[in-house]
Design an enzyme around this catalytic site. Structure first.
Site, PDB file in Angstrom:
ATOM      1  N   CYS A 116      -7.122   2.510   7.649  1.00 20.73           N
ATOM      2  CA  CYS A 116      -7.811   3.427   6.727  1.00 20.73           C
ATOM      3  C   CYS A 116      -9.309   3.538   7.017  1.00 20.73           C
ATOM      4  CB  CYS A 116      -7.583   3.007   5.285  1.00 20.73           C
ATOM      5  SG  CYS A 116      -5.899   3.322   4.744  1.00 20.73           S
ATOM      6  N   HIS A 256     -13.403   6.088   0.715  1.00 25.12           N
ATOM      7  CA  HIS A 256     -11.983   6.173   1.038  1.00 25.12           C
ATOM      8  C   HIS A 256     -11.162   6.222  -0.254  1.00 25.12           C
ATOM      9  CE1 HIS A 256      -8.163   5.627   2.850  1.00 25.12           C
ATOM     10  NE2 HIS A 256      -7.994   4.397   2.399  1.00 25.12           N
ATOM     11  N   ASN A 286      -3.573   8.611  -0.868  1.00 26.18           N
ATOM     12  CA  ASN A 286      -4.276   8.003   0.266  1.00 26.18           C
ATOM     13  C   ASN A 286      -3.766   8.634   1.570  1.00 26.18           C
ATOM     14  OD1 ASN A 286      -5.295   6.416   2.297  1.00 26.18           O
ATOM     15  ND2 ASN A 286      -4.745   4.455   1.351  1.00 26.18           N
TER      16      ASN A 286
HETATM   17  C1  LIG Z   1      -0.544  -1.080  -5.008  1.00 25.62           C
HETATM   18  C2  LIG Z   1      -1.321  -1.175  -6.285  1.00 25.62           C
HETATM   19  C3  LIG Z   1      -1.555   0.213  -6.848  1.00 25.62           C
HETATM   20  C4  LIG Z   1      -0.536  -1.967  -7.306  1.00 25.62           C
HETATM   21  O1  LIG Z   1      -1.291  -2.121  -8.480  1.00 25.62           O
HETATM   22  P1  LIG Z   1      -1.463  -3.550  -9.162  1.00 25.62           P
HETATM   23  O2  LIG Z   1      -2.225  -3.323 -10.389  1.00 25.62           O
HETATM   24  O3  LIG Z   1      -2.022  -4.483  -8.142  1.00 25.62           O
HETATM   25  O4  LIG Z   1       0.026  -3.886  -9.495  1.00 25.62           O
HETATM   26  P2  LIG Z   1       0.835  -5.189  -9.144  1.00 25.62           P
HETATM   27  O5  LIG Z   1       1.274  -5.122  -7.710  1.00 25.62           O
HETATM   28  O6  LIG Z   1       0.085  -6.375  -9.620  1.00 25.62           O
HETATM   29  O7  LIG Z   1       2.062  -4.964 -10.067  1.00 25.62           O
HETATM   30  C5  LIG Z   1       1.962  -4.993 -11.487  1.00 25.62           C
HETATM   31  C6  LIG Z   1       3.348  -4.772 -12.061  1.00 25.62           C
HETATM   32  O8  LIG Z   1       3.729  -3.405 -11.852  1.00 25.62           O
HETATM   33  C7  LIG Z   1       4.950  -3.355 -11.128  1.00 25.62           C
HETATM   34  N1  LIG Z   1       4.896  -2.222 -10.204  1.00 25.62           N
HETATM   35  C8  LIG Z   1       4.538  -2.207  -8.903  1.00 25.62           C
HETATM   36  N2  LIG Z   1       4.609  -0.970  -8.414  1.00 25.62           N
HETATM   37  C9  LIG Z   1       5.025  -0.191  -9.415  1.00 25.62           C
HETATM   38  C10 LIG Z   1       5.268   1.187  -9.547  1.00 25.62           C
HETATM   39  N3  LIG Z   1       5.128   2.057  -8.514  1.00 25.62           N
HETATM   40  N4  LIG Z   1       5.662   1.665 -10.745  1.00 25.62           N
HETATM   41  C11 LIG Z   1       5.823   0.849 -11.789  1.00 25.62           C
HETATM   42  N5  LIG Z   1       5.621  -0.470 -11.729  1.00 25.62           N
HETATM   43  C12 LIG Z   1       5.205  -0.980 -10.571  1.00 25.62           C
HETATM   44  C13 LIG Z   1       5.034  -4.672 -10.391  1.00 25.62           C
HETATM   45  O9  LIG Z   1       6.371  -5.003 -10.092  1.00 25.62           O
HETATM   46  C14 LIG Z   1       4.417  -5.608 -11.386  1.00 25.62           C
HETATM   47  O10 LIG Z   1       5.377  -5.944 -12.372  1.00 25.62           O
HETATM   48  P3  LIG Z   1       5.432  -7.437 -12.976  1.00 25.62           P
HETATM   49  O11 LIG Z   1       4.095  -7.642 -13.603  1.00 25.62           O
HETATM   50  O12 LIG Z   1       6.574  -7.326 -13.911  1.00 25.62           O
HETATM   51  O13 LIG Z   1       5.667  -8.311 -11.784  1.00 25.62           O
HETATM   52  C15 LIG Z   1      -2.683  -1.869  -6.050  1.00 25.62           C
HETATM   53  O14 LIG Z   1      -2.469  -3.218  -5.785  1.00 25.62           O
HETATM   54  C16 LIG Z   1      -3.491  -1.282  -4.937  1.00 25.62           C
HETATM   55  O15 LIG Z   1      -3.944  -0.173  -5.030  1.00 25.62           O
HETATM   56  N6  LIG Z   1      -3.729  -2.074  -3.885  1.00 25.62           N
HETATM   57  C17 LIG Z   1      -4.585  -1.698  -2.787  1.00 25.62           C
HETATM   58  C18 LIG Z   1      -3.990  -0.533  -2.085  1.00 25.62           C
HETATM   59  C19 LIG Z   1      -4.822  -0.096  -0.965  1.00 25.62           C
HETATM   60  O16 LIG Z   1      -5.990   0.106  -1.115  1.00 25.62           O
HETATM   61  N7  LIG Z   1      -4.152   0.081   0.172  1.00 25.62           N
HETATM   62  C20 LIG Z   1      -4.631   0.675   1.311  1.00 25.62           C
HETATM   63  C21 LIG Z   1      -5.814   0.005   1.843  1.00 25.62           C
HETATM   64  S1  LIG Z   1      -6.560   1.191   2.732  1.00 25.62           S
END
Ligand SMILES: CC(C)(COP(=O)(O)OP(=O)(O)OC[C@H]1O[C@@H](n2cnc3c(N)ncnc32)[C@H](O)[C@@H]1OP(=O)(O)O)[C@@H](O)C(=O)NCCC(=O)NCCS
Length: 331
Positions: A116, A256, A286
């Site tokens: 990214c 980004h 993204n």
């Molecule tokens: C992926 C992302 C959106 C997830 O958000 P988060 O707040 O970290 O969520 P978590 O992974 O902690 O999950 C929280 C809960 O939601 C659930 N969950 C995950 N994805 C889900 C979805 N699409 N819909 C609903 N629930 C979801 C998980 O299972 C978890 O449930 P639990 O608490 O019962 O275990 C976030 O971590 C993120 O944006 N990460 C960085 C991504 C990024 O920048 N990537 C590219 C780099 S360039």
């Protein structure tokens, strides 16, 4: 003679027509619009659906959009840098094909891959070629067909990514506009947390790797999020300090578009008003190498000559950084 700096003098973009909304994702995986919106800021993303079309298709469209807007003869381009994490094929360079297709027959071309951060690193490379005095017109394209490496049964990744492309032209400037400073970072600790395991030299494609879904993006979202928030905010703050810029001096943050919360955290650390933070994540998700040029393209009419812009990105690897650039034209 005045010092040569590398200024952005034209912008172009392309996104596919097909829209994948949160509502449709609700029918594919166990998720919902409210969760996606509050956790990421994304409402919909674009997907390139046509069979047989890859990253180059969008890159060519974005470049052609730029050429037309700038009334530029492609034969005048010296170099095409293709920032992408999803090349058309592992070997032959996508950038070379794109350069030929747009008629940039006097240019040499290559691909640049830093997940990214590809476009941000590409800005640094393009600018260095210009500042060297050897090249006068460098076309930097960011294009990614993320839908080609996403598992649409994995809710941890399929809600985030989209397809798109953007392009910018770098040219020499002697008025002190263009790229002023950069901080680029990388750390291999990130390899475990965001990767495509198979299809490379460690684990070549096999029946087994396809069955195990190892050709799709794997992401430990929580860990990536943690590193992204501190990484992007740290370099953005540092580049401000190093250039004696207060929040009042900065006109725009072009960050980004991976997650709205990561962008907000960076803006907060910089002390920036929400109005100075360019956002289009709600429309595209993204798009990896395309997020920064798509922002420039969407908001081009608001940018004024002399505006101070901070670019920031974070990506797999890990790779990240910030660039301070003075905008060179008013539309
Ligand atoms: C992926 C992302 C959106 C997830 O958000 P988060 O707040 O970290 O969520 P978590 O992974 O902690 O999950 C929280 C809960 O939601 C659930 N969950 C995950 N994805 C889900 C979805 N699409 N819909 C609903 N629930 C979801 C998980 O299972 C978890 O449930 P639990 O608490 O019962 O275990 C976030 O971590 C993120 O944006 N990460 C960085 C991504 C990024 O920048 N990537 C590219 C780099 S360039």
């Amino acid at each position: 003679m005045n010092k040569i700096t590398a200024a952005i003098t034209a912008v172009g973009s392309y996104v596919p027509d097909f829209v994948l909304s949160n509502q449709v994702l609700e029918t594919l995986v166990d998720t919902n619009d409210e969760w996606i919106t509050t956790r990421t800021g994304i409402k919909e993303r674009r997907l390139l659906k046509e069979e047989g079309k890859g990253t180059s298709f969008m890159a060519i469209k974005a470049a052609q959009n730029l050429l037309e807007k700038a009334n530029l003869d492609p034969k005048d381009i010296d170099l095409v840098i293709m920032a992408t994490a999803t090349p058309d094929m592992p070997v032959a360079s996508t950038g070379v094909y794109v350069a030929t297709q747009i008629g940039a027959t006097n240019a040499f071309a290559f691909d640049l891959q830093a997940a990214c951060s590809s476009f941000l690193y590409g800005m640094s490379a393009a600018s260095a070629y210009i500042a060297s005095g050897k090249y006068k017109k460098v076309l930097l394209i960011g294009s990614d067909k993320m839908s080609s490496i996403i598992d649409y049964t994995d809710r941890a990744t399929c809600i985030i990514f989209g397809d798109g492309a953007g392009a910018v032209l770098f040219e020499p400037n002697t008025e002190g506009l263009g790229l002023q400073d950069e901080i680029l970072k990388s750390d291999g600790i990130g390899r475990e947390f965001l990767k495509i395991e198979a299809g490379g030299s460690i684990l070549p494609a096999s029946e087994e790797t396809v069955k195990n879904k190892q050709h799709f993006v794997f992401q430990d979202g929580k860990t990536v999020f943690k590193y992204a928030v501190s990484g992007m905010a740290d370099v953005s703050e540092k580049i401000m300090q190093r250039n004696n810029l207060s929040h009042d001096d900065i006109n725009w943050l072009v960050a980004h578009q991976a997650n709205r919360r990561i962008i907000d955290a960076t803006a907060n650390r910089m002390g920036l008003d929400e109005a100075k933070v360019l956002i289009n994540i709600q429309k595209y998700g993204n798009t990896t190498s395309a997020t920064l040029p798509l922002l420039l393209s969407d908001f081009e009419n608001q940018l004024k000559k002399g505006d101070n812009i901070i670019f920031a990105a974070f990506g797999g690897g890990f790779t990240w950084g910030a660039i301070y650039l003075k905008w060179a034209y008013t539309k």
